[in-house]
Design a protein around this motif. Structure first.
Motif, PDB file in Angstrom:
ATOM      1  N   GLY A   1      51.122  42.857  39.719  1.00 36.20           N
ATOM      2  CA  GLY A   1      49.816  43.448  39.266  1.00 36.20           C
ATOM      3  C   GLY A   1      49.189  42.905  38.321  1.00 36.20           C
ATOM      4  O   GLY A   1      49.848  42.047  37.648  1.00 36.20           O
ATOM      5  N   GLU A   2      48.328  43.647  37.988  1.00 28.83           N
ATOM      6  CA  GLU A   2      47.803  43.247  36.599  1.00 28.83           C
ATOM      7  C   GLU A   2      48.589  43.242  35.608  1.00 28.83           C
ATOM      8  O   GLU A   2      48.586  42.592  34.489  1.00 28.83           O
TER       9      GLU A   2
ATOM     10  N   ILE B   1      38.594  41.801  50.429  1.00 31.38           N
ATOM     11  CA  ILE B   1      39.191  43.016  49.993  1.00 31.38           C
ATOM     12  C   ILE B   1      39.759  42.629  48.473  1.00 31.38           C
ATOM     13  O   ILE B   1      39.274  43.633  47.778  1.00 31.38           O
ATOM     14  N   LYS B   2      40.361  41.689  48.585  1.00 33.67           N
ATOM     15  CA  LYS B   2      41.042  41.354  47.213  1.00 33.67           C
ATOM     16  C   LYS B   2      39.850  41.140  46.051  1.00 33.67           C
ATOM     17  O   LYS B   2      40.128  41.561  45.011  1.00 33.67           O
ATOM     18  N   LYS B   3      38.777  40.384  46.428  1.00 38.88           N
ATOM     19  CA  LYS B   3      37.838  40.270  45.352  1.00 38.88           C
ATOM     20  C   LYS B   3      36.926  41.471  45.288  1.00 38.88           C
ATOM     21  O   LYS B   3      36.561  41.716  44.029  1.00 38.88           O
TER      22      LYS B   3
ATOM     23  N   MET C   1      45.829  47.598  42.906  1.00 38.21           N
ATOM     24  CA  MET C   1      46.222  46.772  43.978  1.00 38.21           C
ATOM     25  C   MET C   1      47.283  45.377  43.385  1.00 38.21           C
ATOM     26  O   MET C   1      47.245  45.124  42.237  1.00 38.21           O
ATOM     27  N   TYR C   2      48.188  45.180  44.253  1.00 44.45           N
ATOM     28  CA  TYR C   2      49.320  44.204  43.882  1.00 44.45           C
ATOM     29  C   TYR C   2      49.031  42.839  44.843  1.00 44.45           C
ATOM     30  O   TYR C   2      48.757  43.130  46.000  1.00 44.45           O
TER      31      TYR C   2
ATOM     32  N   VAL D   1      49.201  44.719  48.552  1.00 40.20           N
ATOM     33  CA  VAL D   1      49.779  46.008  48.433  1.00 40.20           C
ATOM     34  C   VAL D   1      48.571  46.765  47.686  1.00 40.20           C
ATOM     35  O   VAL D   1      48.669  46.478  46.544  1.00 40.20           O
ATOM     36  N   ILE D   2      48.383  47.929  48.258  1.00 39.74           N
ATOM     37  CA  ILE D   2      47.434  48.920  47.655  1.00 39.74           C
ATOM     38  C   ILE D   2      48.060  50.326  47.292  1.00 39.74           C
ATOM     39  O   ILE D   2      48.482  50.794  48.419  1.00 39.74           O
ATOM     40  N   LYS D   3      47.975  50.882  46.263  1.00 40.62           N
ATOM     41  CA  LYS D   3      48.442  52.023  46.160  1.00 40.62           C
ATOM     42  C   LYS D   3      47.147  53.158  46.075  1.00 40.62           C
ATOM     43  O   LYS D   3      46.169  52.856  45.513  1.00 40.62           O
ATOM     44  N   ILE D   4      47.316  54.030  46.843  1.00 37.52           N
ATOM     45  CA  ILE D   4      46.194  55.110  47.131  1.00 37.52           C
ATOM     46  C   ILE D   4      47.077  56.503  46.878  1.00 37.52           C
ATOM     47  O   ILE D   4      47.981  56.960  47.034  1.00 37.52           O
TER      48      ILE D   4
END
Length: 396
Positions: free
Chosen positions: A29-30, A315-317, A336-337, A344-347
């Motif tokens: 991730g970031e 989607i990544k962008k 997003m990771y 991989v997205i956390k929601i």
């Protein structure tokens, strides 16, 4: 939550296995990386975070994926520390001995465990917000053949009442820390004999925060048997009147009203109100009809969704942290990771009163939940439908 800090992080070569701990893959991730971990079929994430100002690394469990036993997380942190770090600065991994260390069979870990344990039970009572447990334990003593499910949001209350039940050998008690509205929404129809709601927080100035509402009444009517009962006991006339009005939206229900009725068991709150000469109101709702069974064949809107390489790139962008609100649900895109060629997205999503926090993985084959699927409540189904809509908007 157990964790430790170190100055040096070694290269992490995956997959890695030692002493029953498996580190299988890493999503970057970031600011935080997620390490997918497995022990004895339990799966969870370790978080690896670089300090913003210091040169230290923080390693801890991801709170929304933590395993059922804290010992699994401690063991994973220990294996990671010994094999991938140097110069540990500090660590906090010890158990708090003020809490129940060994799991008691009277406290359920989650809703799935509740659903498993209530199978084939002929009679079930539910008490919402049991507090000190006086009434719940009384019902357990008086009804040894009835399973008494207690719902509470305060962990110390669960542990204290579990200890009291164990000391009396009351094995017909099952406690859980959850929101009552969520539990009701996943129970099978026509299953419960009685639901008790005694001395709830009245929220006279903020009625929207009450557990009772039209949706709650609908779920009570669905899960209660035809001869079942809902029982409210309160010192708040406003709460009593509000609850009566809510349930009487059903034309076929019956209401029995009592005032200042002395019961064989009295809660500490009731004792206090009586000393203050406050009125106590009882409302007993009955006359329920047989309800349709839950639809267990519904699917989440992403289960058949497939993406190509270009769509994944879009989607990544276009991904961003944003919140979408419906009338009775919400959806929050959190983080997003990147995992190789996958996202991989956390929601967070679902009902406002009980949000779900999950991770989904997007690849060329399918979109799926990384851990167990959430319950298919109507709020969750609506939120995932919105998720599909937003993903398509990112692609356009």
């Amino acid at each position: 939550m157990p964790n430790f800090k170190c100055k040096i992080l070694k290269e992490i070569q995956l997959p890695f296995e030692k002493d029953g701990v498996e580190f299988l893959w890493l999503a970057k991730g970031e600011n935080v990386d997620l390490l997918f971990t497995r022990i004895n079929q339990e799966k969870f994430f370790l978080q690896i975070k670089k300090g913003e100002k210091s040169q230290e690394w923080l390693i801890k469990g991801e709170k929304h994926t933590k395993p059922s036993q804290i010992g699994y997380l401690q063991k994973a942190l220990l294996v990671f520390k010994e094999n991938f770090t140097q110069d540990v600065v500090c660590e906090a991994v010890a158990l708090k001995h003020t809490r129940l260390i060994q799991k008691t069979p009277l406290i359920a870990n989650d809703l799935k465990e509740i659903l498993e344990q209530i199978k084939n039970k002929k009679q079930i009572y539910i008490e919402i917000g049991f507090g000190s447990g006086r009434h719940l334990l009384y019902q357990a003593r008086q009804n040894p053949n009835v399973l008494i499910i207690g719902i509470e949001i305060y962990t110390p209350a669960l542990e204290q009442v579990a200890k009291l039940a164990l000391s009396e050998n009351l094995n017909n008690v099952l406690l859980i820390e959850t929101d009552a509205r969520l539990l009701l929404s996943v129970l099978e129809s026509n299953l419960i004999d009685k639901i008790f709601l005694h001395f709830p927080v009245p929220w006279d100035k903020k009625p929207h925060r009450r557990v009772v509402g039209l949706n709650f009444a609908n779920e009570c009517a669905r899960v209660l048997k035809e001869d079942g009962q809902f029982e409210l006991r309160t010192d708040s006339f406003l709460y009593f009147d509000f609850t009566l009005e809510t349930f009487l939206t059903f034309s076929h229900l019956k209401a029995l009203i009592k005032k200042n009725e002395n019961l064989e068991i009295s809660s500490k709150y009731e004792d206090r109100w009586k000393r203050q000469n406050k009125d106590i109101y009882d409302l007993i709702i009955s006359g329920f009809s047989k309800s349709k069974s839950l639809n267990k064949n519904q699917k989440f809107a992403i289960e058949d969704l497939k993406l190509n390489t270009k769509e994944l790139a879009c989607i990544k962008k276009n991904f961003k942290n944003e919140v979408f609100k419906g009338e009775d649900f919400f959806l929050h895109f959190e983080k997003m990771y990147i995992k190789d060629e996958e996202l991989v997205i956390k929601i967070a999503f679902g009902a406002f009163y009980k949000p779900e926090h999950v991770y989904i993985v997007l690849n060329l084959q399918k979109i799926e939940f990384i851990f167990e699927q959430p319950f298919k409540t109507k709020e969750n189904l609506k939120a995932i439908e919105k998720l599909r809509e937003i993903l398509y908007s990112y692609i356009k």
